[in-house]
Design an enzyme around this catalytic site. Structure first.
Site, PDB file in Angstrom:
ATOM      1  N   GLU A  25       0.738  -1.281  -0.107  1.00 20.89           N
ATOM      2  CA  GLU A  25      -0.089   0.134   0.012  1.00 20.89           C
ATOM      3  C   GLU A  25       0.967   1.369   0.033  1.00 20.89           C
ATOM      4  O   GLU A  25       2.145   1.146   0.109  1.00 20.89           O
ATOM      5  CB  GLU A  25      -0.845  -0.023   1.119  1.00 20.89           C
ATOM      6  CG  GLU A  25      -0.283   0.042   2.655  1.00 20.89           C
ATOM      7  CD  GLU A  25      -0.961   0.618   3.650  1.00 20.89           C
ATOM      8  OE1 GLU A  25      -0.989   1.897   3.451  1.00 20.89           O
ATOM      9  OE2 GLU A  25      -0.870   0.085   4.695  1.00 20.89           O
ATOM     10  N   LYS A  86      -5.451  10.686   0.894  1.00 19.13           N
ATOM     11  CA  LYS A  86      -5.452   9.375   1.546  1.00 19.13           C
ATOM     12  C   LYS A  86      -6.744   8.651   0.969  1.00 19.13           C
ATOM     13  O   LYS A  86      -8.101   9.246   1.475  1.00 19.13           O
ATOM     14  CB  LYS A  86      -5.493   9.749   2.946  1.00 19.13           C
ATOM     15  CG  LYS A  86      -5.689   8.104   3.940  1.00 19.13           C
ATOM     16  CD  LYS A  86      -5.903   8.437   5.258  1.00 19.13           C
ATOM     17  CE  LYS A  86      -6.241   7.196   6.165  1.00 19.13           C
ATOM     18  NZ  LYS A  86      -6.518   7.687   7.489  1.00 19.13           N
ATOM     19  N   LYS A 159      -3.656  -1.332  14.434  1.00 16.67           N
ATOM     20  CA  LYS A 159      -2.747  -0.231  15.097  1.00 16.67           C
ATOM     21  C   LYS A 159      -3.176  -0.253  16.739  1.00 16.67           C
ATOM     22  O   LYS A 159      -4.320  -0.153  16.828  1.00 16.67           O
ATOM     23  CB  LYS A 159      -2.883   0.906  14.246  1.00 16.67           C
ATOM     24  CG  LYS A 159      -1.945   0.815  13.010  1.00 16.67           C
ATOM     25  CD  LYS A 159      -1.724   2.383  12.454  1.00 16.67           C
ATOM     26  CE  LYS A 159      -2.965   2.447  11.677  1.00 16.67           C
ATOM     27  NZ  LYS A 159      -3.254   1.653  10.292  1.00 16.67           N
TER      28      LYS A 159
HETATM   29  N1  PSU Z   1      -0.081   0.535   8.500  1.00 12.76           N
HETATM   30  C1  PSU Z   1       1.059   1.136   9.141  1.00 12.76           C
HETATM   31  N2  PSU Z   1       0.852   2.575   8.906  1.00 12.76           N
HETATM   32  C2  PSU Z   1      -0.134   3.275   8.459  1.00 12.76           C
HETATM   33  C3  PSU Z   1      -1.065   2.563   8.121  1.00 12.76           C
HETATM   34  C4  PSU Z   1      -1.293   1.057   8.004  1.00 12.76           C
HETATM   35  O1  PSU Z   1       2.092   0.658   9.670  1.00 12.76           O
HETATM   36  O2  PSU Z   1      -0.086   4.312   8.343  1.00 12.76           O
HETATM   37  C5  PSU Z   1      -2.484   3.013   7.330  1.00 12.76           C
HETATM   38  C6  PSU Z   1      -3.035   1.919   6.291  1.00 12.76           C
HETATM   39  O3  PSU Z   1      -3.132   2.527   4.932  1.00 12.76           O
HETATM   40  C7  PSU Z   1      -4.488   1.948   6.931  1.00 12.76           C
HETATM   41  C8  PSU Z   1      -4.788   3.091   7.351  1.00 12.76           C
HETATM   42  O4  PSU Z   1      -5.390   1.275   5.857  1.00 12.76           O
HETATM   43  O5  PSU Z   1      -3.432   3.495   7.951  1.00 12.76           O
HETATM   44  C9  PSU Z   1      -5.947   3.201   8.394  1.00 12.76           C
HETATM   45  O6  PSU Z   1      -6.655   4.434   8.347  1.00 12.76           O
HETATM   46  P1  PSU Z   1      -8.019   4.829   8.972  1.00 12.76           P
HETATM   47  O7  PSU Z   1      -7.839   4.460  10.462  1.00 12.76           O
HETATM   48  O8  PSU Z   1      -8.280   6.323   8.688  1.00 12.76           O
HETATM   49  O9  PSU Z   1      -8.850   3.883   8.359  1.00 12.76           O
END
Ligand code: PSU
Ligand code: MN
Length: 306
Positions: A25, A86, A159
């Protein structure tokens, strides 16, 4: 496939020859890591995938199309341009139509990988249910994408800024298998354990691939989460991490951060509050995930040729 999804010649050829391909990604490149670490990481992850015998397909949005298999110069252009959107499935069409650059989250990358016929994808940690979801309603589109697109996502769990028990519950609700690679517990991104269980543990990549292949052979059309914990040597201590997270969450509430901005804001806050330790840990788990994803892609090839 829509002509708005463009697969590079290299990746199209690899898929035609049934070579193992691993999707990568770009949101972590543009929004997840501080400049220029994002670009360095993207190039390094591609190298790791190659070194482990698979073909990397980095995905992003450039010049009005979703691009599967960005060339180095294109990746550099994306990583260094100022206003990169994003992108998750909700704004994908609008960003493609705008002609401007976009980086794909786990959700949008899964969509594109599935469209191209790529079955394995490596990221850091998926998005999930946020800790304040009861008030904010903030649940990542990564979860709904996991319910929709048949791609195996190798990650270090969700995360740690998130509500992990609710995230694991939601994966179960959505029918997404959570398979532990050499772990009994769902990992917590910077930490190996979270107190949450995985559906099943696998210690070998071939048995893991057999389970992933069985899920799809049954006709279940969801994604599969492969939970691969951060290497023990790279774990962050809770003493470093917990106060930083509390401060980051307070700051996000104080500043009224909402929507797509929340996760990048929290990751940047954590970096500042830990003197960069979260970035070092994030890079370590990303490297590990890329290596395991390449091994899984190769093992899946062996399963389907049987
Ligand atoms: N994994 C990481 N760092 C990141 C992400 C994933 O180590 O920044 C990103 C991915 O692209 C994931 C996004 O889909 O963070 C999640 O964002 P949100 O919580 O707004 O869906
Ligand atoms: Mn969100």
């Amino acid at each position: 496939m829509s002509e708005l999804v463009k697969v590079s010649d290299t990746i199209a050829e690899a898929l035609r020859r049934h070579r193992p391909v691993v999707a990568l990604e770009t949101t972590l490149v543009t929004h997840g890591l501080p400049h220029p670490r994002g670009l360095e990481a993207a190039l390094e992850l591609e190298e790791i995938v190659r070194a482990h015998g698979a073909v990397p397909a980095t995905i992003g949005i450039l010049e009005g199309a979703v691009r599967v298999g960005l060339e180095r110069a294109e990746l550099e252009a994306l990583a260094t341009s100022r206003d990169v959107a994003k992108v998750n499935p909700g704004n994908l069409g609008a960003v493609v139509a705008s002609g401007g650059p976009g980086s794909t989250t786990v959700a949008a990358t899964m969509f594109a990988a599935a469209a191209a016929g790529i079955r394995v994808f490596a990221t850091g940690g998926i998005g999930g249910v946020h800790r304040d979801a009861a008030e904010s309603g903030d649940v990542s589109a990564d979860l709904t994408a996991l319910a929709r697109f048949p791609v195996a996502v190798v990650c270090a769990g969700a995360k740690a800024i998130l509500d992990l028990p609710r995230t694991v519950e939601m994966l179960e609700t959505l029918g997404v298998p959570v398979l532990g690679y050499r772990t009994d517990e769902f990992p917590a991104f910077y930490r190996r354990a979270s107190g949450q269980r995985v559906d099943r543990r696998y210690d070998g990549v071939q048995e893991l691939a057999t389970a992933v292949a069985a899920h799809w052979a049954l006709g279940l059309a969801t994604g599969v989460l492969v939970a691969n914990p951060i290497p023990a040597a790279d774990e962050l201590s809770t003493e470093v991490y917990e106060p930083a997270l509390a401060g980051a969450l307070d700051e996000a509430a104080r500043c009224g951060i909402r929507g797509r901005a929340v996760t990048p804001f929290l990751l940047e806050q954590l970096r500042e509050r830990t003197g960069g330790a979260t970035v070092t840990a994030n890079l370590a788990l990303l490297r590990h995930n890329a290596a395991v994803a390449a091994a899984l892609a190769r093992a899946l090839g062996r399963v389907s040729r049987r």
